[in-house]
Design an enzyme around this catalytic site. Structure first.
Site, PDB file in Angstrom:
ATOM      1  N   GLY A   1      -1.804   1.124  15.011  1.00  0.00           N
ATOM      2  CA  GLY A   1      -1.191   2.319  15.592  1.00  0.00           C
ATOM      3  C   GLY A   1      -0.248   3.016  14.631  1.00  0.00           C
ATOM      4  O   GLY A   1      -0.289   2.800  13.429  1.00  0.00           O
TER       5      GLY A   1
ATOM      6  N   HIS B   1      -1.098   8.045  10.939  1.00  0.00           N
ATOM      7  CA  HIS B   1      -0.828   9.167  10.047  1.00  0.00           C
ATOM      8  C   HIS B   1      -2.170   9.586   9.455  1.00  0.00           C
ATOM      9  O   HIS B   1      -3.231   9.028   9.826  1.00  0.00           O
ATOM     10  CB  HIS B   1       0.184   8.769   8.961  1.00  0.00           C
ATOM     11  CG  HIS B   1      -0.141   7.476   8.278  1.00  0.00           C
ATOM     12  ND1 HIS B   1      -1.254   7.323   7.497  1.00  0.00           N
ATOM     13  CD2 HIS B   1       0.478   6.267   8.296  1.00  0.00           C
ATOM     14  CE1 HIS B   1      -1.297   6.091   7.024  1.00  0.00           C
ATOM     15  NE2 HIS B   1      -0.258   5.418   7.508  1.00  0.00           N
TER      16      HIS B   1
ATOM     17  N   GLY C   1      -3.655   8.938   6.849  1.00  0.00           N
ATOM     18  CA  GLY C   1      -4.442   7.841   6.275  1.00  0.00           C
ATOM     19  C   GLY C   1      -5.376   7.239   7.319  1.00  0.00           C
ATOM     20  O   GLY C   1      -6.578   7.052   7.076  1.00  0.00           O
ATOM     21  N   HIS C   2      -4.847   6.968   8.516  1.00  0.00           N
ATOM     22  CA  HIS C   2      -5.687   6.398   9.585  1.00  0.00           C
ATOM     23  C   HIS C   2      -6.776   7.396   9.997  1.00  0.00           C
ATOM     24  O   HIS C   2      -7.928   7.023  10.238  1.00  0.00           O
ATOM     25  CB  HIS C   2      -4.849   6.103  10.823  1.00  0.00           C
ATOM     26  CG  HIS C   2      -3.791   5.061  10.623  1.00  0.00           C
ATOM     27  ND1 HIS C   2      -2.462   5.368  10.520  1.00  0.00           N
ATOM     28  CD2 HIS C   2      -3.873   3.716  10.503  1.00  0.00           C
ATOM     29  CE1 HIS C   2      -1.763   4.262  10.356  1.00  0.00           C
ATOM     30  NE2 HIS C   2      -2.588   3.240  10.327  1.00  0.00           N
TER      31      HIS C   2
ATOM     32  N   LEU D   1      -7.601   1.731   1.322  1.00  0.00           N
ATOM     33  CA  LEU D   1      -7.365   1.001   0.065  1.00  0.00           C
ATOM     34  C   LEU D   1      -5.884   0.849  -0.267  1.00  0.00           C
ATOM     35  O   LEU D   1      -5.546   0.161  -1.223  1.00  0.00           O
ATOM     36  CB  LEU D   1      -8.088   1.694  -1.085  1.00  0.00           C
ATOM     37  CG  LEU D   1      -9.554   1.272  -1.238  1.00  0.00           C
ATOM     38  CD1 LEU D   1     -10.280   2.204  -2.192  1.00  0.00           C
ATOM     39  CD2 LEU D   1      -9.665  -0.176  -1.708  1.00  0.00           C
TER      40      LEU D   1
END
Ligand code: PAF
Length: 283
Positions: A31, A34, A36-37, A150
């Site tokens: 959770g 941002h 990136g997710h 990554l």
């Protein structure tokens, strides 16, 4: 987007999709989403017919000295972002659903070698917790593809190794780190940084770029001395280096003269946040 909290409802939907011959892309998370997710969700969407994500702050991967209760939880905002990015199903189990017998009685997955050193050394038991929960989630979701950021480079290698060693029929898709303009890698932990700390935090990545350039410049570079210099640069702005290691990009073992594909793995404390980052390069 369907939201399910229990295993039976999850399995029912997964089986229905499998009967229709649909492929599944999976994005496991803790959770506090941002960009990136969301990039992971976008990648899964391109690869598979259906995208499943999970939000579970996994107690097994937190050490006794790490405050899991303080981990940022933003469930409603996360759900809105997942809907906007076309996620089809979100699994949000509670710890008693994932670990009904409690953590003490839970069988676990221990990945060897790549889980040692670096974060494996600084956070004993962390990768056992990650591998175990990801294995359980893989068994529940049965994805064709699973996307991982990554930024958590060692985690990606641990999961890739687990999948290979245990013959799991899942393609692991590593997705490039999303960075702020300053170079700072996006992370839920950046939320702990004060405005001033945010100005010094990019030094972590800048020092890794400096180190990579020095290593690329010369075949005879003394990697350990250069890494120590990079560590001094990080500390000089008020951070505290946990480790900065240059290793083989796949095995994460110390570099030998013939190794060409390398990665710098680093972690540093910045105020209340422990930041990690990495830089992969060839020489
Ligand atoms: O990277 C994370 O958010 C977690 O380690 C993961 C892979 C969801 C397992 O809890």
């Amino acid at each position: 987007m369907q939201i399910v909290k229990d295993i039976d409802s999850l399995r029912t939907q997964i089986k229905a999709w499998q009967r229709e011959g649909l492929t599944i892309g999976f994005v496991p998370t803790m959770g506090n989403h941002h960009q990136g997710h969301l990039t992971l969700v976008d990648n899964a969407k391109k690869l598979a017919d259906k995208v499943v994500s999970s939000i579970f702050v996994n107690p097994m991967q937190f050490g006794a000295n790490e405050d899991i209760d303080k981990y940022p939880r933003t469930m409603e905002a996360d759900q809105e972002k997942l809907i906007a990015h076309g996620c089809d199903l979100l699994f949000t189990p509670t710890p008693d659903v994932v670990y009904p017998k409690g953590l003490d009685k839970q069988s676990f997955v221990e990945v060897l070698d790549v889980a040692d050193g670096h974060c494996g050394e600084s956070r004993p038991g962390h990768f056992r917790g990650v591998a175990t929960v990801v294995c359980k989630l893989f068994n529940l979701v049965q994805p064709d593809f699973a996307c991982f950021g990554l930024k958590d480079y060692q985690q990606v290698q641990v999961i890739q190794t687990m999948v290979e060693d245990l013959n799991m029929p899942i393609e692991i898709v590593p997705v490039a780190t999303v960075r702020e303009e300053s170079g700072l890698a996006l992370s839920s932990r950046n939320g702990y940084l004060t405005a001033e700390e945010k100005t010094i935090a990019p030094t972590l990545y800048q020092s890794m770029q400096w180190l990579a350039e020095r290593i690329k410049e010369s075949d005879t570079a003394d990697i350990e001395t250069l890494a120590a210099e990079a560590s001094t640069k990080i500390d000089s702005v008020g951070m505290r280096t946990d480790y900065i290691n240059v290793v083989h990009a796949r095995t994460l073992q110390p570099v030998s003269d013939k190794d060409k594909e390398l990665v710098i793995l680093a972690a540093a404390h910045c105020g209340k946040a422990r930041l990690i980052d990495n830089l992969q390069f060839s020489r």
